[in-house]
Design a protein around this motif. Sequence first.
Motif, PDB file in Angstrom:
ATOM      1  N   LEU A 133      16.531   8.495 -20.744  1.00 53.97           N
ATOM      2  CA  LEU A 133      16.567   9.926 -20.729  1.00 53.97           C
ATOM      3  C   LEU A 133      17.498  10.383 -19.517  1.00 53.97           C
ATOM      4  CD1 LEU A 133      12.595  10.672 -20.723  1.00 53.97           C
ATOM      5  CD2 LEU A 133      14.310  10.908 -22.666  1.00 53.97           C
ATOM      6  N   ILE A 134      17.145   9.616 -18.373  1.00 51.33           N
ATOM      7  CA  ILE A 134      17.631  10.084 -17.190  1.00 51.33           C
ATOM      8  C   ILE A 134      18.439   8.890 -16.233  1.00 51.33           C
ATOM      9  CG2 ILE A 134      17.442  11.295 -14.755  1.00 51.33           C
ATOM     10  CD1 ILE A 134      17.129  13.124 -16.636  1.00 51.33           C
ATOM     11  N   TYR A 135      19.476   8.804 -15.623  1.00 51.23           N
ATOM     12  CA  TYR A 135      20.020   7.804 -14.623  1.00 51.23           C
ATOM     13  C   TYR A 135      20.727   8.483 -13.620  1.00 51.23           C
ATOM     14  CZ  TYR A 135      24.497   8.747 -16.841  1.00 51.23           C
ATOM     15  OH  TYR A 135      25.615   9.513 -17.351  1.00 51.23           O
ATOM     16  N   GLY A 136      20.825   7.674 -12.421  1.00 52.27           N
ATOM     17  CA  GLY A 136      21.247   8.226 -11.276  1.00 52.27           C
ATOM     18  C   GLY A 136      20.218   9.307 -10.687  1.00 52.27           C
ATOM     19  N   ALA A 137      19.191   9.213 -11.128  1.00 50.34           N
ATOM     20  CA  ALA A 137      18.199  10.127 -10.884  1.00 50.34           C
ATOM     21  C   ALA A 137      17.993  11.472 -11.335  1.00 50.34           C
ATOM     22  CB  ALA A 137      18.023  10.196  -9.025  1.00 50.34           C
ATOM     23  N   SER A 138      19.117  11.690 -11.599  1.00 48.60           N
ATOM     24  CA  SER A 138      19.179  13.334 -12.196  1.00 48.60           C
ATOM     25  C   SER A 138      20.304  13.649 -13.366  1.00 48.60           C
ATOM     26  CB  SER A 138      19.509  14.245 -11.062  1.00 48.60           C
ATOM     27  OG  SER A 138      20.687  13.926 -10.698  1.00 48.60           O
ATOM     28  N   THR A 139      20.947  12.713 -13.829  1.00 47.94           N
ATOM     29  CA  THR A 139      21.860  12.806 -14.938  1.00 47.94           C
ATOM     30  C   THR A 139      21.444  12.449 -15.973  1.00 47.94           C
ATOM     31  OG1 THR A 139      23.884  12.045 -13.339  1.00 47.94           O
ATOM     32  CG2 THR A 139      23.952  11.906 -15.830  1.00 47.94           C
ATOM     33  N   ARG A 140      21.262  13.539 -17.217  1.00 49.04           N
ATOM     34  CA  ARG A 140      20.691  13.135 -18.422  1.00 49.04           C
ATOM     35  C   ARG A 140      21.634  12.384 -19.325  1.00 49.04           C
ATOM     36  NH1 ARG A 140      19.077  18.496 -17.589  1.00 49.04           N
ATOM     37  NH2 ARG A 140      21.060  19.188 -18.499  1.00 49.04           N
TER      38      ARG A 140
END
Lengths: 117, 109
Positions: B47-54
């Motif tokens: 769903l999400i990577y880099g804490a906030s990138t969809r």
Amino acid sequence: EVQLVESGGGVVQPGGSLRLSCAAPGFNFNEYTMHWVRQVSGRGLEWVALITRDGAGTFYADAVSGRFTISRDISRNFLYLQMNDLRVEDTALYYCANETEKVFDSWGQGTPVTVSS
Amino acid sequence: DIVMTQSPATLSVSPGERATLSCRASQIINSNLAWYQQKPGRAPRLLIYGASTRATGIPTRFSGSGSETEFTLTISSLQSEDFAVYYCHQYNNWPRGNTFGQGTKLDVK
């Protein structure tokens, strides 16, 4: 959408061996670092091993190092996991996955491994 | 190894409402955090990577936030297809030290 298909799982006694395979019809493995990740009892996810795009680099979780070997056949677009000296605690559903930005982008459906006497 | 602790273990929310899931790391992992969704009998989905990138194709109702040791996944207006188990994953110690949380089950209230 990338589709990955694992196979080779089964039931084996402690100390036995299995070789898992991962195929990707229409997907070029050569572009990605590939991983095996396992899931125990439907919840706990655990990274197992990775192999770099060219196959020259491999890394393993401490729990499987020295017993498991990850490899890939670039010409055939197959990923493998040779598992030797299997233990009860290796019982899990094993997924292959491709890596993007150090995360697991696409996953297969998994192949189950049960180690039991 | 870095231990990832998710809370709550189970969250009951009504469709259309907001859901907030938490993940705490035992040490600083910067923004090296991902979220995955898993439905019964299916593989996890990024769903999400880099804490906030969809990730590609993920609806905008999913958002991630946080840094260092505290992270949150928010689903702004729950749809029926969002009821699933959600896992956080830290990859600060790459590759041999990457670890997952134990999961939060999001179910219908």
